[in-house]
Design a protein around this motif. Sequence first.
Motif, short mmCIF file in Angstrom:
data_model
loop_
_atom_site.label_atom_id
_atom_site.label_comp_id
_atom_site.label_asym_id
_atom_site.label_seq_id
_atom_site.Cartn_x
_atom_site.Cartn_y
_atom_site.Cartn_z
N ALA A 52 0.83 -1.21 0.00
CA ALA A 52 0.00 0.00 0.00
C ALA A 52 0.86 1.26 0.00
CB ALA A 52 -0.94 -0.01 1.21
N MET A 53 1.90 1.27 0.79
CA MET A 53 2.73 2.47 0.89
C MET A 53 3.60 2.67 -0.34
SD MET A 53 3.67 2.62 4.88
CE MET A 53 2.42 3.20 6.02
N ALA A 54 3.80 1.62 -1.12
CA ALA A 54 4.55 1.77 -2.36
C ALA A 54 3.68 2.34 -3.47
CB ALA A 54 5.11 0.41 -2.79
N SER A 55 2.35 2.24 -3.32
CA SER A 55 1.47 2.65 -4.41
C SER A 55 0.59 3.85 -4.11
CB SER A 55 0.59 1.47 -4.83
OG SER A 55 -0.28 1.10 -3.77
N ILE A 56 0.33 4.14 -2.85
CA ILE A 56 -0.53 5.28 -2.51
C ILE A 56 0.14 6.13 -1.44
CG2 ILE A 56 -2.68 4.10 -3.12
CD1 ILE A 56 -3.11 3.56 -0.14
N THR A 57 -0.25 7.39 -1.37
CA THR A 57 0.36 8.28 -0.38
C THR A 57 -0.68 9.15 0.31
OG1 THR A 57 0.81 9.90 -2.12
CG2 THR A 57 2.61 8.38 -1.54
N PRO A 58 -1.70 8.55 0.90
CA PRO A 58 -2.67 9.37 1.64
C PRO A 58 -2.02 9.93 2.91
CG PRO A 58 -3.11 7.06 2.02
CD PRO A 58 -2.00 7.13 1.01
N GLN A 59 -2.60 10.99 3.41
CA GLN A 59 -2.14 11.60 4.66
C GLN A 59 -3.31 11.66 5.62
OE1 GLN A 59 1.24 13.04 5.47
NE2 GLN A 59 1.41 11.36 4.02
N LEU A 60 -3.05 11.32 6.87
CA LEU A 60 -4.06 11.35 7.92
C LEU A 60 -3.85 12.56 8.81
CD1 LEU A 60 -3.96 7.60 8.99
CD2 LEU A 60 -5.64 8.71 7.48
N ASP A 61 -4.95 13.18 9.22
CA ASP A 61 -4.91 14.29 10.16
C ASP A 61 -5.78 13.89 11.35
OD1 ASP A 61 -4.45 16.85 11.25
OD2 ASP A 61 -6.25 17.64 10.30
N LEU A 62 -5.15 13.74 12.50
CA LEU A 62 -5.86 13.31 13.70
C LEU A 62 -6.68 14.46 14.26
CD1 LEU A 62 -6.30 11.07 15.83
CD2 LEU A 62 -4.31 12.00 17.02
N ILE A 63 -7.94 14.22 14.50
CA ILE A 63 -8.83 15.21 15.11
C ILE A 63 -8.92 14.98 16.61
CG2 ILE A 63 -11.20 16.08 15.19
CD1 ILE A 63 -11.35 15.30 12.17
N ARG A 64 -9.20 13.73 17.00
CA ARG A 64 -9.26 13.41 18.43
C ARG A 64 -9.15 11.92 18.65
NH1 ARG A 64 -15.58 13.81 20.24
NH2 ARG A 64 -16.43 13.10 18.26
N VAL A 65 -8.77 11.59 19.87
CA VAL A 65 -8.66 10.20 20.31
C VAL A 65 -9.57 10.02 21.51
CG1 VAL A 65 -7.12 8.46 21.30
CG2 VAL A 65 -6.28 9.99 19.49
N VAL A 66 -10.35 8.96 21.49
CA VAL A 66 -11.19 8.59 22.62
C VAL A 66 -10.58 7.30 23.18
CG1 VAL A 66 -13.49 7.96 23.41
CG2 VAL A 66 -13.23 9.61 21.54
N ASP A 67 -10.02 7.42 24.38
CA ASP A 67 -9.28 6.33 25.00
C ASP A 67 -10.20 5.55 25.93
OD1 ASP A 67 -7.59 4.63 26.34
OD2 ASP A 67 -6.13 6.17 26.87
N GLY A 68 -10.55 4.35 25.51
CA GLY A 68 -11.39 3.48 26.31
C GLY A 68 -10.60 2.36 26.96
N GLY A 69 -9.28 2.55 27.07
CA GLY A 69 -8.44 1.51 27.66
C GLY A 69 -8.03 0.49 26.63
N SER A 70 -8.74 -0.64 26.58
CA SER A 70 -8.38 -1.68 25.62
C SER A 70 -9.00 -1.45 24.24
CB SER A 70 -8.80 -3.05 26.14
OG SER A 70 -10.20 -3.12 26.27
N VAL A 71 -9.86 -0.43 24.13
CA VAL A 71 -10.43 -0.02 22.85
C VAL A 71 -10.23 1.48 22.71
CG1 VAL A 71 -12.50 0.13 21.42
CG2 VAL A 71 -12.18 -1.85 22.91
N VAL A 72 -9.60 1.88 21.61
CA VAL A 72 -9.31 3.29 21.37
C VAL A 72 -9.90 3.67 20.02
CG1 VAL A 72 -7.46 4.98 21.07
CG2 VAL A 72 -7.19 3.11 22.69
N VAL A 73 -10.54 4.83 19.98
CA VAL A 73 -11.16 5.33 18.76
C VAL A 73 -10.44 6.61 18.35
CG1 VAL A 73 -13.29 6.18 17.70
CG2 VAL A 73 -13.39 4.33 19.39
N ALA A 74 -10.09 6.69 17.06
CA ALA A 74 -9.45 7.89 16.53
C ALA A 74 -10.31 8.45 15.41
CB ALA A 74 -8.07 7.56 16.00
N GLU A 75 -10.66 9.72 15.54
CA GLU A 75 -11.38 10.43 14.48
C GLU A 75 -10.34 11.19 13.67
OE1 GLU A 75 -14.87 13.78 13.85
OE2 GLU A 75 -14.12 13.38 15.86
N MET A 76 -10.40 11.03 12.35
CA MET A 76 -9.39 11.63 11.48
C MET A 76 -10.01 12.12 10.18
SD MET A 76 -6.52 8.63 11.83
CE MET A 76 -7.65 7.26 12.03
N THR A 77 -9.22 12.86 9.43
CA THR A 77 -9.52 13.11 8.03
C THR A 77 -8.37 12.50 7.23
OG1 THR A 77 -8.47 15.28 8.06
CG2 THR A 77 -10.86 15.22 8.39
N GLU A 78 -8.69 12.03 6.04
CA GLU A 78 -7.70 11.45 5.15
C GLU A 78 -7.72 12.23 3.86
OE1 GLU A 78 -6.43 7.06 3.50
OE2 GLU A 78 -8.54 7.42 3.92
#
Length: 115
Positions: A52-78
Amino acid sequence: MSSAEALVRHHIDSFNAGDAEALFSDFTADASWVTGDYTVPGGELREFFQAAMASITPQLDLIRVVDGGSVVVAEMTEAWTHDGEAKQAALVAVFDLVEGRIARAKIYREGSADA
């Protein structure tokens, strides 16, 4: 910053840098990656990210992280380019963690990654 949030930030920084080895180090040996109907099973992530990294070059921008301990959610734009046109989509990644590493990632993307 929690250790879970630090892991997510490292994961995103590695992705944006195109560093498949650093990205892969965030996962357990049997981790899986799910995007829509497509699943990369455990043991195949290294090859998946290297290709994937050899063929595409998307960029992620982190908006926020919700830390639930063993489950973490990240909201982003790509942001990426497709057929010479700049594209952007909102996405949410749900990371299941085991002993401080990603055991499963499920990605929910607004619209289509192919658009």
